[in-house]
Design an enzyme around this catalytic site. Structure first.
Site, short mmCIF file in Angstrom:
data_model
loop_
_atom_site.label_atom_id
_atom_site.label_comp_id
_atom_site.label_asym_id
_atom_site.label_seq_id
_atom_site.Cartn_x
_atom_site.Cartn_y
_atom_site.Cartn_z
N CYS A 153 -59.04 -22.57 -71.51
CA CYS A 153 -60.14 -21.81 -72.09
C CYS A 153 -60.44 -22.26 -73.52
CB CYS A 153 -59.82 -20.32 -72.06
SG CYS A 153 -59.78 -19.65 -70.38
N CYS A 210 -55.89 -19.48 -73.39
CA CYS A 210 -54.97 -20.52 -72.92
C CYS A 210 -55.55 -21.89 -73.29
CB CYS A 210 -54.79 -20.39 -71.41
SG CYS A 210 -56.25 -20.89 -70.45
N GLU A 229 -62.78 -15.77 -70.13
CA GLU A 229 -63.49 -16.60 -71.09
C GLU A 229 -64.41 -17.61 -70.40
OE1 GLU A 229 -60.18 -15.98 -70.89
OE2 GLU A 229 -59.19 -16.58 -72.74
N HIS A 231 -61.01 -17.48 -65.37
CA HIS A 231 -60.57 -16.65 -66.48
C HIS A 231 -61.78 -15.97 -67.11
CE1 HIS A 231 -56.55 -18.94 -67.36
NE2 HIS A 231 -56.72 -18.69 -66.08
#
Length: 159
Positions: free
Chosen positions: A90, A87, A59, A57
């Site tokens: 993260c 999410c 992040e 992801h």
């Protein structure tokens, strides 16, 4: 508009540049930047499909870059700007990295972990609370996500 709001918009636009890179690469269009003392020390977009890695992801990649830039896993005094609410994975990594503040664009009512569905960042369950501001450049962030998923659905319906 005060200086803090202007700063948040400026860095969210940098995160949006990353989200557009993800969109162009066929990835879910999420972008992130990490800032410390006015300097971007991490910049990334989703690369899940490209890297065949569910943890890739925006992040997570930006956190790794920032840690490398600082030579420390503790990212105290940093701010993370991301186009979609983080999410749970993260959010956990953000809290454990001791990021000071998260600013996000579009809310994620289904899986957001910065206040929409749950609040890992502010509830202190990981011994660190992260200040959160949501909804910065929300319309543009949400529209990019919606455009991506509309195109994905159209491709899956086409013969």
């Amino acid at each position: 508009m005060d200086l803090s709001q202007e700063k948040d918009i400026h860095y969210m636009r940098e995160a949006l540049r990353e989200a557009h890179r993800a969109y162009d690469a066929g990835e879910v269009p999420v972008g992130a930047v990490i800032v410390r003392a006015g300097t971007i020390i991490g910049r990334a977009h989703n690369q899940v499909e490209q890297l065949h890695d569910a943890t890739a992801h925006a992040e997570m990649i930006a956190l790794t870059q920032a840690s490398e830039a600082l030579g420390d896993w503790r990212l105290e005094g940093t701010e993370l700007y991301v186009t979609k609410e983080p999410c749970p994975m993260c959010s956990g990594a953000i809290a454990l990295s001791r990021v000071k503040r998260v600013v996000f664009g579009a809310r994620d009512e289904k899986a957001g972990a910065a206040g929409s569905r749950m609040n890992i960042l502010e509830d202190g369950c990981l011994n660190h609370r992260v200040d959160v501001r949501g909804g910065v450049e929300e319309e543009e962030c949400r529209e990019l996500l919606m455009r991506f998923f509309r195109a994905q659905r159209a491709r899956s319906v086409s013969p």
